[in-house]
Design a protein around this motif. Sequence first.
Motif, PDB file in Angstrom:
ATOM      1  N   LEU B  52     -25.899   4.668  31.865  1.00 34.78           N
ATOM      2  CA  LEU B  52     -26.232   3.721  33.143  1.00 34.78           C
ATOM      3  C   LEU B  52     -27.661   3.994  33.399  1.00 34.78           C
ATOM      4  CD1 LEU B  52     -22.662   2.860  34.112  1.00 34.78           C
ATOM      5  CD2 LEU B  52     -23.987   1.154  32.720  1.00 34.78           C
ATOM      6  N   ASP B  53     -28.867   3.647  32.830  1.00 34.16           N
ATOM      7  CA  ASP B  53     -30.105   4.351  33.265  1.00 34.16           C
ATOM      8  C   ASP B  53     -30.895   3.096  34.125  1.00 34.16           C
ATOM      9  OD1 ASP B  53     -30.424   3.289  31.100  1.00 34.16           O
ATOM     10  OD2 ASP B  53     -31.418   4.694  30.197  1.00 34.16           O
ATOM     11  N   TYR B  54     -30.551   1.968  34.174  1.00 32.66           N
ATOM     12  CA  TYR B  54     -31.542   0.976  34.638  1.00 32.66           C
ATOM     13  C   TYR B  54     -30.660   0.309  35.769  1.00 32.66           C
ATOM     14  CZ  TYR B  54     -34.535  -3.076  34.841  1.00 32.66           C
ATOM     15  OH  TYR B  54     -35.336  -4.216  35.081  1.00 32.66           O
ATOM     16  N   LEU B  55     -31.390   0.416  37.118  1.00 31.73           N
ATOM     17  CA  LEU B  55     -30.956  -0.338  38.156  1.00 31.73           C
ATOM     18  C   LEU B  55     -31.411  -1.893  38.261  1.00 31.73           C
ATOM     19  CD1 LEU B  55     -29.416  -0.289  40.905  1.00 31.73           C
ATOM     20  CD2 LEU B  55     -31.545   0.558  42.255  1.00 31.73           C
ATOM     21  N   VAL B  56     -30.577  -2.519  38.023  1.00 31.86           N
ATOM     22  CA  VAL B  56     -30.977  -4.155  37.865  1.00 31.86           C
ATOM     23  C   VAL B  56     -31.224  -4.735  39.213  1.00 31.86           C
ATOM     24  CG1 VAL B  56     -30.291  -6.323  37.069  1.00 31.86           C
ATOM     25  CG2 VAL B  56     -29.675  -4.256  35.906  1.00 31.86           C
ATOM     26  N   SER B  57     -30.241  -4.700  40.008  1.00 36.40           N
ATOM     27  CA  SER B  57     -30.283  -5.133  41.388  1.00 36.40           C
ATOM     28  C   SER B  57     -29.571  -4.780  42.491  1.00 36.40           C
ATOM     29  CB  SER B  57     -30.216  -6.966  41.387  1.00 36.40           C
ATOM     30  OG  SER B  57     -28.924  -6.968  41.127  1.00 36.40           O
ATOM     31  N   ALA B  70     -23.921  -3.967  46.820  1.00 35.14           N
ATOM     32  CA  ALA B  70     -23.415  -3.713  45.522  1.00 35.14           C
ATOM     33  C   ALA B  70     -24.612  -3.431  44.507  1.00 35.14           C
ATOM     34  CB  ALA B  70     -22.639  -5.392  45.112  1.00 35.14           C
ATOM     35  N   TYR B  71     -24.583  -2.196  43.806  1.00 29.22           N
ATOM     36  CA  TYR B  71     -25.310  -2.060  42.889  1.00 29.22           C
ATOM     37  C   TYR B  71     -25.242  -2.245  41.415  1.00 29.22           C
ATOM     38  CZ  TYR B  71     -27.263   0.974  46.695  1.00 29.22           C
ATOM     39  OH  TYR B  71     -27.884   1.282  47.834  1.00 29.22           O
ATOM     40  N   LEU B  72     -26.029  -3.240  40.818  1.00 30.56           N
ATOM     41  CA  LEU B  72     -25.711  -3.433  39.407  1.00 30.56           C
ATOM     42  C   LEU B  72     -26.527  -2.319  38.589  1.00 30.56           C
ATOM     43  CD1 LEU B  72     -24.549  -5.359  37.316  1.00 30.56           C
ATOM     44  CD2 LEU B  72     -26.499  -7.179  37.715  1.00 30.56           C
ATOM     45  N   PHE B  73     -25.622  -1.905  37.612  1.00 28.24           N
ATOM     46  CA  PHE B  73     -26.530  -1.006  36.679  1.00 28.24           C
ATOM     47  C   PHE B  73     -26.354  -1.521  35.231  1.00 28.24           C
ATOM     48  CE2 PHE B  73     -24.836   1.878  40.075  1.00 28.24           C
ATOM     49  CZ  PHE B  73     -26.142   2.341  40.578  1.00 28.24           C
ATOM     50  N   TYR B  74     -27.453  -1.035  34.487  1.00 30.11           N
ATOM     51  CA  TYR B  74     -27.496  -1.641  32.963  1.00 30.11           C
ATOM     52  C   TYR B  74     -27.734  -0.557  32.052  1.00 30.11           C
ATOM     53  CZ  TYR B  74     -28.922  -4.183  29.045  1.00 30.11           C
ATOM     54  OH  TYR B  74     -29.023  -4.780  27.950  1.00 30.11           O
ATOM     55  N   SER B  75     -27.195  -0.538  31.035  1.00 28.74           N
ATOM     56  CA  SER B  75     -27.334   0.741  29.894  1.00 28.74           C
ATOM     57  C   SER B  75     -28.320  -0.001  28.956  1.00 28.74           C
ATOM     58  CB  SER B  75     -26.169   1.197  29.470  1.00 28.74           C
ATOM     59  OG  SER B  75     -26.414   1.916  28.319  1.00 28.74           O
ATOM     60  N   LEU B  76     -29.391   0.312  28.840  1.00 31.68           N
ATOM     61  CA  LEU B  76     -30.498  -0.260  28.034  1.00 31.68           C
ATOM     62  C   LEU B  76     -29.951   0.134  26.394  1.00 31.68           C
ATOM     63  CD1 LEU B  76     -33.877   0.463  29.563  1.00 31.68           C
ATOM     64  CD2 LEU B  76     -32.836  -1.743  29.410  1.00 31.68           C
ATOM     65  N   ASP B  77     -29.433   1.336  26.090  1.00 28.32           N
ATOM     66  CA  ASP B  77     -28.977   2.052  24.879  1.00 28.32           C
ATOM     67  C   ASP B  77     -27.687   1.040  24.469  1.00 28.32           C
ATOM     68  OD1 ASP B  77     -31.316   3.510  24.968  1.00 28.32           O
ATOM     69  OD2 ASP B  77     -29.997   5.265  25.235  1.00 28.32           O
ATOM     70  N   ASN B  78     -26.726   1.158  25.383  1.00 32.55           N
ATOM     71  CA  ASN B  78     -25.570   0.590  25.185  1.00 32.55           C
ATOM     72  C   ASN B  78     -25.291  -0.961  25.350  1.00 32.55           C
ATOM     73  OD1 ASN B  78     -24.941   3.143  24.559  1.00 32.55           O
ATOM     74  ND2 ASN B  78     -23.830   3.382  26.427  1.00 32.55           N
ATOM     75  N   ASN B  79     -26.253  -1.610  26.000  1.00 32.35           N
ATOM     76  CA  ASN B  79     -26.127  -2.981  26.510  1.00 32.35           C
ATOM     77  C   ASN B  79     -24.919  -3.358  27.158  1.00 32.35           C
ATOM     78  OD1 ASN B  79     -26.998  -5.587  26.535  1.00 32.35           O
ATOM     79  ND2 ASN B  79     -26.124  -6.222  24.667  1.00 32.35           N
ATOM     80  N   LYS B  80     -24.666  -2.368  28.209  1.00 31.54           N
ATOM     81  CA  LYS B  80     -23.426  -2.854  28.938  1.00 31.54           C
ATOM     82  C   LYS B  80     -23.961  -2.752  30.422  1.00 31.54           C
ATOM     83  CE  LYS B  80     -19.961  -0.975  26.025  1.00 31.54           C
ATOM     84  NZ  LYS B  80     -18.826   0.007  25.529  1.00 31.54           N
ATOM     85  N   ARG B  81     -23.128  -3.110  31.270  1.00 32.87           N
ATOM     86  CA  ARG B  81     -23.462  -3.310  32.975  1.00 32.87           C
ATOM     87  C   ARG B  81     -22.205  -2.755  33.584  1.00 32.87           C
ATOM     88  NH1 ARG B  81     -21.977  -8.926  31.781  1.00 32.87           N
ATOM     89  NH2 ARG B  81     -20.209  -9.296  32.972  1.00 32.87           N
ATOM     90  N   PHE B  82     -22.598  -2.588  34.806  1.00 35.57           N
ATOM     91  CA  PHE B  82     -21.479  -1.718  35.670  1.00 35.57           C
ATOM     92  C   PHE B  82     -21.968  -2.156  37.041  1.00 35.57           C
ATOM     93  CE2 PHE B  82     -19.540   1.778  37.961  1.00 35.57           C
ATOM     94  CZ  PHE B  82     -18.363   1.430  37.807  1.00 35.57           C
ATOM     95  N   THR B  83     -20.932  -2.098  38.152  1.00 36.15           N
ATOM     96  CA  THR B  83     -21.453  -2.484  39.462  1.00 36.15           C
ATOM     97  C   THR B  83     -20.610  -1.365  40.306  1.00 36.15           C
ATOM     98  OG1 THR B  83     -21.132  -4.781  38.824  1.00 36.15           O
ATOM     99  CG2 THR B  83     -21.203  -4.164  41.162  1.00 36.15           C
ATOM    100  N   LEU B  84     -21.537  -0.599  41.270  1.00 35.68           N
ATOM    101  CA  LEU B  84     -20.948   0.331  42.189  1.00 35.68           C
ATOM    102  C   LEU B  84     -21.053  -0.615  43.521  1.00 35.68           C
ATOM    103  CD1 LEU B  84     -22.608   3.914  41.975  1.00 35.68           C
ATOM    104  CD2 LEU B  84     -20.275   3.024  41.504  1.00 35.68           C
TER     105      LEU B  84
END
Lengths: 194, 149
Positions: B52-57, B70-84
Amino acid sequence: MEIRTDSTSLDIDRHEGNLIEELRSSSTKPVTEPSGWLSEDLKRNIFLTTVDNVLNWGRKSSLWTETAFTACCTFEFISLSSSRFDIARFGMEVLRSSPRHADLIITAGTLTWKMAPQIKRVYEQMAEPKWVIAMGACGITGGIFADSYSVVPGYNRILPIDVYIPGCPPRPEALLAGIELLRKKVEKRSFLQG
Amino acid sequence: MTVAITGEEVVGTLDKKLKGAVKSVESEGILIQAEKILDIALCVKNNKNLKLDYLVSITGTDYIDYLEVAYLFYSLDNNKRFTLKVRLENKSNPAMPSLTGIWIGAELQEREIYDLFGITFSGHPNMKRIFLWEGFRGHPLRKDFSNGN
């Protein structure tokens, strides 16, 4: 012969008669017009008017607008300045980036308090005489943002407004009508008012 | 299509110490303790599977009882998102660590949250107002904010 306190009425009549004879003998030809000495070509190219008329005609025919547009009403102004509505008809197609060259601010859009000092400064840098058109709901009262923590509730908080144009946004025709009102106001200006 | 990584999947990759910092697990994210956010963010960024190497917002919210970031992360390689998510109970002086050391892109967004919610991010290189002017009273996106009109 002159009239004295002991002149008779006949003397007075003779005096009058002499004056008439004098005028008659010196008036054998028609009086020439004041412009009689001008050549025919020159006569057709000179007309007489007042300073007010000439100044105001010049001012109202070249109201140059300052490019100080803050938000979305600008697009109606862009439409107005383009070929369909064409404010070049009124000599307004010159948009000035320098306030030194501008006569008019059209307050197209919402103004935030953070931007307000810059707009006020631009207005103060403009040379007299200068005019302000408050365009759209935001320009008049702040519009739907009137209660906001960051929006100036109407440009009249910081600038003197000449014409208010309601609408959200006003159509180009409405803006034209407002500009026409301002042109009438400019027309009535007197040179002596400064 | 972007798919969310479940909270369980991410918790499974954390080591024991960090697992203790997880407060609750949701379908698309996890709620964690504020002071552990740097460790956990580094963990999800560097994990070889998550990436999860990209911080979206970054988003701030006022839930009246507490503030949430809330931190929204995105994985450019896996095309997946995740929220902390982080909750800050202390509304009078909310503070949490800054993520600018890991993602420099967090700088402006954290300043925006400081401006509008009054949350201080420790370790931020330039912690001051961004939209409003210096001297503005209050933080306007707080539910109890009033501009005096």
